[in-house]
Design an enzyme around this catalytic site. Structure first.
Site, PDB file in Angstrom:
ATOM      1  CB  CYS A   1     -66.332 -16.006  36.793  1.00 12.49           C
ATOM      2  SG  CYS A   1     -66.861 -17.736  36.791  1.00 12.49           S
TER       3      CYS A   1
ATOM      4  CG  HIS B   1     -63.371 -20.116  39.955  1.00  5.39           C
ATOM      5  ND1 HIS B   1     -64.177 -21.215  39.962  1.00  5.39           N
ATOM      6  CD2 HIS B   1     -64.092 -19.146  39.330  1.00  5.39           C
ATOM      7  CE1 HIS B   1     -65.330 -20.934  39.375  1.00  5.39           C
ATOM      8  NE2 HIS B   1     -65.308 -19.682  38.983  1.00  5.39           N
TER       9      HIS B   1
HETATM   10  P1  NAD Z   1     -78.505 -17.652  38.514  1.00  5.07           P
HETATM   11  O1  NAD Z   1     -79.159 -18.962  38.404  1.00  5.07           O
HETATM   12  O2  NAD Z   1     -77.926 -17.214  39.821  1.00  5.07           O
HETATM   13  O3  NAD Z   1     -79.501 -16.490  38.046  1.00  5.07           O
HETATM   14  C1  NAD Z   1     -80.313 -16.585  36.922  1.00  5.07           C
HETATM   15  C2  NAD Z   1     -81.656 -15.976  37.244  1.00  5.07           C
HETATM   16  O4  NAD Z   1     -82.462 -15.956  36.069  1.00  5.07           O
HETATM   17  C3  NAD Z   1     -82.428 -16.753  38.311  1.00  5.07           C
HETATM   18  O5  NAD Z   1     -82.979 -15.818  39.224  1.00  5.07           O
HETATM   19  C4  NAD Z   1     -83.534 -17.455  37.512  1.00  5.07           C
HETATM   20  O6  NAD Z   1     -84.704 -17.647  38.266  1.00  5.07           O
HETATM   21  C5  NAD Z   1     -83.764 -16.445  36.417  1.00  5.07           C
HETATM   22  N1  NAD Z   1     -84.398 -16.978  35.198  1.00  5.07           N
HETATM   23  C6  NAD Z   1     -84.441 -18.241  34.754  1.00  5.07           C
HETATM   24  N2  NAD Z   1     -85.076 -18.298  33.568  1.00  5.07           N
HETATM   25  C7  NAD Z   1     -85.438 -17.032  33.265  1.00  5.07           C
HETATM   26  C8  NAD Z   1     -86.119 -16.447  32.172  1.00  5.07           C
HETATM   27  N3  NAD Z   1     -86.547 -17.171  31.136  1.00  5.07           N
HETATM   28  N4  NAD Z   1     -86.327 -15.106  32.172  1.00  5.07           N
HETATM   29  C9  NAD Z   1     -85.884 -14.354  33.211  1.00  5.07           C
HETATM   30  N5  NAD Z   1     -85.236 -14.855  34.280  1.00  5.07           N
HETATM   31  C10 NAD Z   1     -85.007 -16.180  34.290  1.00  5.07           C
HETATM   32  O7  NAD Z   1     -77.399 -17.617  37.381  1.00  5.07           O
HETATM   33  P2  NAD Z   1     -76.062 -16.755  37.372  1.00  5.07           P
HETATM   34  O8  NAD Z   1     -75.028 -17.494  38.144  1.00  5.07           O
HETATM   35  O9  NAD Z   1     -76.353 -15.336  37.706  1.00  5.07           O
HETATM   36  O10 NAD Z   1     -75.634 -16.912  35.834  1.00  5.07           O
HETATM   37  C11 NAD Z   1     -76.169 -16.074  34.843  1.00  5.07           C
HETATM   38  C12 NAD Z   1     -75.227 -16.059  33.670  1.00  5.07           C
HETATM   39  O11 NAD Z   1     -73.972 -15.515  34.114  1.00  5.07           O
HETATM   40  C13 NAD Z   1     -74.902 -17.430  33.092  1.00  5.07           C
HETATM   41  O12 NAD Z   1     -74.651 -17.269  31.709  1.00  5.07           O
HETATM   42  C14 NAD Z   1     -73.610 -17.803  33.803  1.00  5.07           C
HETATM   43  O13 NAD Z   1     -72.832 -18.758  33.108  1.00  5.07           O
HETATM   44  C15 NAD Z   1     -72.934 -16.451  33.872  1.00  5.07           C
HETATM   45  N6  NAD Z   1     -71.937 -16.307  34.928  1.00  5.07           N
HETATM   46  C16 NAD Z   1     -72.132 -16.847  36.178  1.00  5.07           C
HETATM   47  C17 NAD Z   1     -71.150 -16.686  37.147  1.00  5.07           C
HETATM   48  C18 NAD Z   1     -71.286 -17.293  38.506  1.00  5.07           C
HETATM   49  O14 NAD Z   1     -70.289 -17.641  39.095  1.00  5.07           O
HETATM   50  N7  NAD Z   1     -72.462 -17.423  39.049  1.00  5.07           N
HETATM   51  C19 NAD Z   1     -69.986 -15.974  36.861  1.00  5.07           C
HETATM   52  C20 NAD Z   1     -69.844 -15.380  35.591  1.00  5.07           C
HETATM   53  C21 NAD Z   1     -70.821 -15.569  34.626  1.00  5.07           C
END
Ligand code: NAD
Length: 339
Positions: free
Chosen positions: A139, A217
């Site tokens: 992000c 942010h």
């Molecule tokens: P999150 O924790 O909200 O969601 C991840 C989901 O995946 C959860 O529901 C979890 O239960 C599930 N999970 C865990 N292990 C798993 C597996 N082995 N198989 C399938 N599902 C599984 O995380 P998020 O914030 O959505 O982040 C996901 C990715 O996106 C990360 O790489 C993060 O760095 C990136 N990201 C996050 C944001 C943010 O602000 N949240 C912004 C941009 C990018």
């Protein structure tokens, strides 16, 4: 219709799933969920549910959520996967996608080296053309690229930025800080090099501080040009990019709280704001240097990039057509607010 699986249905995965469902050239075939929690229950009203593996399939025994099978069953039915599992889990999934010969998008929590192709639609859409594995940058990195890429048309630039990062997302009950401010003691922070994986060769150094907030942010950005630039000209140039949006302090939009209120009031799903928000009245020029603040809705700014990355990987259309289509379907640019 491009058939897509969503692996990891959290903050990013659920938003990308809904955004794909709004497009007319791709569809979500199913989503992968490890536990039968409230989010799985809500998701099951919209999407077919699969478990990551046989072990987690057992978690669903006795729940009223219907599970169609496991990830590998879902892979049989799709051409592509959007992997939105937590940081560093995507790298464990990549061998599975390779085995099943499925193209995949990973998110910013994975290292650049996982795909050797980090993506932002404005800056390097064509580099993902026909590729099997692409990483949509984080992000913060997406936000920096969105506002810096338009400035690269002015010649060589040098960037120094400080990122005030939200501590965690609004639904997270585990992480902090709750009542402290936490500087990233690694200087420069990883964000600058990450930007340079997309805008190749950019001179950029960043520092980062975590603050006890969940909304957005805020970045404080300083750009040095090697010639004189005019503020009005820069603003007109930024306005050509719909994923950049202006607000004004004089309209009483002085904080991230008020920016999020704009998103909620104007009817975006979940109150999301895909655009990077610049305070127009705080864009300042001193000599050859530009200073500005931008606010970043971390939960949603990467969503349109995932859609465009899919179109580029599957060679569905050119950069400008894809961006225009994504923006139209997600109503990006409609909230243009500043006078
Ligand atoms: P999150 O924790 O909200 O969601 C991840 C989901 O995946 C959860 O529901 C979890 O239960 C599930 N999970 C865990 N292990 C798993 C597996 N082995 N198989 C399938 N599902 C599984 O995380 P998020 O914030 O959505 O982040 C996901 C990715 O996106 C990360 O790489 C993060 O760095 C990136 N990201 C996050 C944001 C943010 O602000 N949240 C912004 C941009 C990018």
């Amino acid at each position: 219709m491009l058939k897509v699986a969503i692996n990891g249905y959290g903050t990013i995965g659920k938003r990308v799933a809904d955004a794909i469902s709004l497009q007319d050239d791709m569809q979500v075939v199913g989503i992968v969920k490890a536990h039968p929690d409230y989010m799985a229950k809500i998701a099951s009203k919209k999407y077919k549910i699969y478990a990551p593996d046989e072990k987690s399939l057992k978690n669903f025994e006795g729940s009223d959520i219907k599970v169609e099978g496991t990830l590998v069953n879902l892979l049989d039915e799709v051409e592509a996967v959007v992997d939105a599992t937590p940081d560093d889990v995507g790298k464990l999934n990549k061998p599975v996608y390779e085995k099943f010969k499925k193209r995949a998008i990973f998110q910013g929590g994975e290292d650049h080296e996982l795909t050797n192709l980090s993506f932002n639609a404005y800056a390097n859409y064509d580099e993902a053309w026909g590729k099997d594995y692409v990483r949509v940058v984080s992000c913060n990195t997406t936000a920096l690229i969105r506002t810096l890429f338009p400035l690269t048309s002015y010649g060589k630039i040098s960037v120094r930025a400080t990122l005030v990062r939200r501590a965690t997302d609004p639904n997270d009950h585990k992480k902090g800080p709750i009542n402290s401010i936490e500087p990233d003691l690694k200087i420069p922070s990883h964000h600058g090099p990450d930007v340079a994986t997309v805008i190749h060769g950019l001179d950029i150094l960043t520092m980062a501080v975590k603050a006890p907030t969940t909304l957005m942010h805020v970045h404080s950005v300083n750009v040095k040009f090697d010639k004189e630039v005019k503020k009005d000209d820069l603003i007109e140039n930024w306005k050509k990019y719909k994923r950049v949006m202006f607000v004004n302090g004089k309209d009483e939009i002085k904080s991230t709280g008020q920016i999020m209120e704009v998103a909620r009031e104007t009817g975006r799903p979940r109150g999301d704001l895909y655009e990077i928000v610049l305070w127009k009245d705080a864009v300042a020029i001193k000599g050859n240097e530009l200073f500005y603040y931008q606010a970043v809705h971390q939960e949603s700014d990467v969503v349109p990039e995932n859609i465009d990355a899919l179109r580029s990987m599957f060679q569905l259309m050119d950069r400008d057509s894809s961006i225009e289509k994504t923006d139209r379907k997600l109503r990006i640019g409609e909230l243009a607010y500043a006078r």
